[in-house]
Scaffold this active site. Structure first.
Site, PDB file in Angstrom:
ATOM      1  N   GLU A  55      25.438  28.856 -42.156  1.00  0.00           N
ATOM      2  CA  GLU A  55      26.375  29.325 -43.158  1.00  0.00           C
ATOM      3  C   GLU A  55      26.316  30.848 -43.103  1.00  0.00           C
ATOM      4  OE1 GLU A  55      25.344  28.702 -47.276  1.00  0.00           O
ATOM      5  OE2 GLU A  55      27.396  29.074 -47.942  1.00  0.00           O
TER       6      GLU A  55
ATOM      7  N   LYS B  90      16.038  32.063 -48.074  1.00  0.00           N
ATOM      8  CA  LYS B  90      17.057  33.106 -48.135  1.00  0.00           C
ATOM      9  C   LYS B  90      16.947  33.887 -49.441  1.00  0.00           C
ATOM     10  CE  LYS B  90      20.699  31.318 -45.167  1.00  0.00           C
ATOM     11  NZ  LYS B  90      21.924  30.522 -45.075  1.00  0.00           N
TER      12      LYS B  90
ATOM     13  N   ARG C 125      11.563  21.688 -40.774  1.00  0.00           N
ATOM     14  CA  ARG C 125      11.823  23.113 -40.641  1.00  0.00           C
ATOM     15  C   ARG C 125      10.519  23.861 -40.394  1.00  0.00           C
ATOM     16  NH1 ARG C 125      14.568  25.768 -44.014  1.00  0.00           N
ATOM     17  NH2 ARG C 125      15.621  24.157 -45.172  1.00  0.00           N
TER      18      ARG C 125
END
Length: 567
Positions: free
Chosen positions: A38, A278, A268
């Site tokens: 994204e 983030k 992850r």
RNA sequence: UGGGGAGUGGUCUAAUGGUAGGACAACGGUUUCUGGUACCGUCAGGUGAGGGUUCAAAUCCUUCCUCCCCAACCA
């Protein structure tokens, strides 16, 4: 001279799936993956693992990878990020087949949504955000059907078209998939497909006032691109039934090519002594705790790049941490190992004195100065040599002198003899101090017979120091980095404690008076060197002509600190 | 207390019913004009726990325990 591991290795679970699909002929031997960021932030080392996985898989099976920007939420996304993402993927060494945007598919998604409405699989819901939440229930309470759930398809279709036409206010209505309000999987309790949002989109501008949600958009995008294996992280595991549901509703096969893509989830990457979310990364930048996204302490790709990491080392790291489904935290030391391993063989050696201590060779005349020729790499003669002037006045590192030599100290101390690398043997005769008692200068004598580095009498000298000629040395700024956090897991914050108290106050140390050997004056930003005995360094873009700035990528392994620690 | 995942040395990962292996870390040594590199060696898990099946179980069955994810009109 490839550094990529080439030894045969057993396949990890995703590779096994891909291989099984090849053997069964499921996709006719085709492998097409995608990397779907994204565009709302900078890529970090965790993304690097995903990039290496997706591109690596495709490469190994003769396939390809698309770069697709998942831009379905215009309020959070920006072109600034798409440029940096492109640059970072390229820097890592990967080329994508197609560059796409989820927004490219908005018209298609809209048509498919109308189709689903017509099939009675989706409906327009007028409930408010709070009401939807309430009707959805929770883990223990099953959801209740929205009063609009059984709205006639014709009515939903009409409403949906008017939503699209901009007749309703933001948030007034949504389009929902009609699945199962009683499902134990919350994702299946009639999830939202579209919301009204009058926001300017970085690509489609103001063409749309309603935008699709991730779960709807992602699978549709994958299917449209005929992705074979859609790899994502573990938290999407219970979205998979939804992923499949949206595609399976194309019962007449009018929208998607078969076989449909398959979503596969892996764990992850987490790294010790750093954060990867983030939100936290953004906070570090916005609050000025670091200098920016590319601060060399950041785990971002651009941060690693500025720090001096090579793409090869990051790829090797991704390979070594492996791919599996258990939550994992990789040791930051493994990343250090990977970059040392790479730079060890490719970084030219140089001499640089980080904390200068003046040394005067008292028994040497100014006219006795000589040139020393040094190999650029001790094991690789193809890297050539360079010369350095050896003169009466030198600098050595403060760390290489102790007034009181501890046990096993091979370096300089009063009365001790050491070798100055490539030049000669010197003995410390006198220590000069300032008014505050700080050592400011050493008076030494050299053995002219040892010119070149060894004494003809064969006497052993254990310590070898790096040095520079005082008048020839180039002043420079050198930035030393340590982990950003002092705690292995910075997310493990005690109740009521600010996570910022876990920041490592010594994560950046700036040395403003380093002295470099003359050849370093011509170094260009991005050039990497090993400063002998101290570490690997890269020229920072902050450098100006005559005033270079170096970042320490990683230090050399230091067994002396261990010896001293043990006493 | 609903749904979905996962448990193998300090860390990551392999073993797909047949000797629990590798990498990193740690420790010791050899070589060395970088206390670097290279090389050699050591340490370290009976596989979350119990029960069962089997000649044989990390692997199959079973009970339990622990950890992670999910109740955004985020992705």
């Amino acid at each position: 001279m490839s550094h990529e591991p080439t030894e045969p290795r057993s396949l990890h679970f995703i590779e096994e799936i891909v291989e099984a699909d090849r053997l069964s002929g499921k996709h006719g031997g085709r492998v097409l993956t995608r990397f779907p960021p994204e565009p709302n932030g900078y890529l970090h080392i965790g993304h690097a693992k995903s990039i290496c996985l997706n591109f690596g898989l495709a490469k190994a099976w003769g396939g390809a990878t698309n770069l697709r920007f998942d831009d379905t939420n215009p309020v959070k996304e920006d072109v600034e990020y798409v440029d940096s993402i492109r640059e970072d993927v390229q820097w890592l060494g990967f080329d994508w087949k197609g560059e796409f945007y989820a927004s490219d598919y908005f018209p298609f998604m809209y048509d498919y949504a109308e189709y689903l409405i017509g099939q009675g699989k989706a409906y327009v819901c007028d409930l408010s955000e709070a009401e939807i939440r309430e009707y959805r229930g929770n883990f223990h309470v099953p959801g209740r059907p929205s009063p609009f759930r059984d709205r006639a398809p014709e009515e939903s279709l009409d409403l949906f078209r008017r939503m699209r036409a901009g007749e309703f206010a933001d948030g007034a209505r949504v389009l929902r998939a009609k699945i199962d309000m009683h499902s134990g999987n919350m994702n299946l309790r009639d999830p939202l497909m579209y919301r009204i949002r009058r926001a300017h989109h970085h690509r489609t501008g103001d063409a749309w006032c309603l935008y699709p949600m991730y779960d709807y958009a992602h699978g549709v995008s994958d299917a449209l691109e005929t992705i074979t294996h859609s790899i994502c992280t573990l938290e999407f595991e219970d979205h998979r039934p939804l992923y499949d549901w949206f595609l399976d509703q194309d019962t007449e096969g009018k929208f998607f090519q078969r076989p449909l893509p398959r979503q596969i989830e892996f764990a992850r990457l987490n790294l010790t002594y750093t954060v990867m979310s983030k939100r936290r990364l953004l906070q570090l930048v916005q609050e000025g705790i670091v200098r920016g996204w590319d601060d060399p302490r950041m785990p971002t790709i651009c941060g690693l790049r500025r720090r001096g990491f090579t793409p090869e080392s990051v790829r090797a790291f991704a390979e070594r941490v492996g791919v599996a489904k258990r939550d994992m935290v990789a040791d930051a030391g493994l990343l250090d190992f990977c970059i040392r391993e790479d730079l060890e063989r490719r970084a030219p050696r140089r001499m640089a004195v980080l904390r200068p201590l003046k040394v005067v060779i008292t028994n040497m005349g100014d006219n006795e100065a000589f040139e020393v020729e040094l190999p650029n790499h001790p094991e690789d003669t193809t890297m050539g040599t360079r010369t350095m002037p050896f003169t009466r006045e030198l600098f050595i590192d403060h760390d290489d002198f102790r007034e009181e030599a501890p046990k096993k100290w091979f370096r300089l101390a009063p009365g001790a003899e050491v070798r100055l690398r490539g030049a000669c043997l010197v003995t410390c005769q006198e220590v000069l101090k300032d008014a505050a008692g700080q050592v400011v200068e050493l008076r030494c004598t050299w053995d002219p017979a040892s010119r070149g580095g060894n004494a003809p009498d064969g006497r052993k000298v254990k310590g070898t120091l790096h040095w520079v000629s005082a008048v020839h040395a180039i002043p420079a700024e050198v930035r030393l980095y340590e982990p950003l956090f002092s705690q292995e897991d910075p997310m493990d914050v005690a109740e009521g404690q600010d996570w910022k108290t876990l920041l490592n106050p010594g994560s950046l140390e700036t040395l403003t008076d380093a002295r470099l050997e003359p050849s370093l004056g011509a170094a260009l930003p991005g050039e990497r060197f090993q400063f002998e005995r101290t570490g690997y360094f890269v020229v920072d873009p902050d450098s100006a002509t005559g005033k270079p700035v170096f970042n320490r990528t990683v230090g050399l392994k230091d067994s002396w600190v261990k010896i001293e620690a043990k006493g």
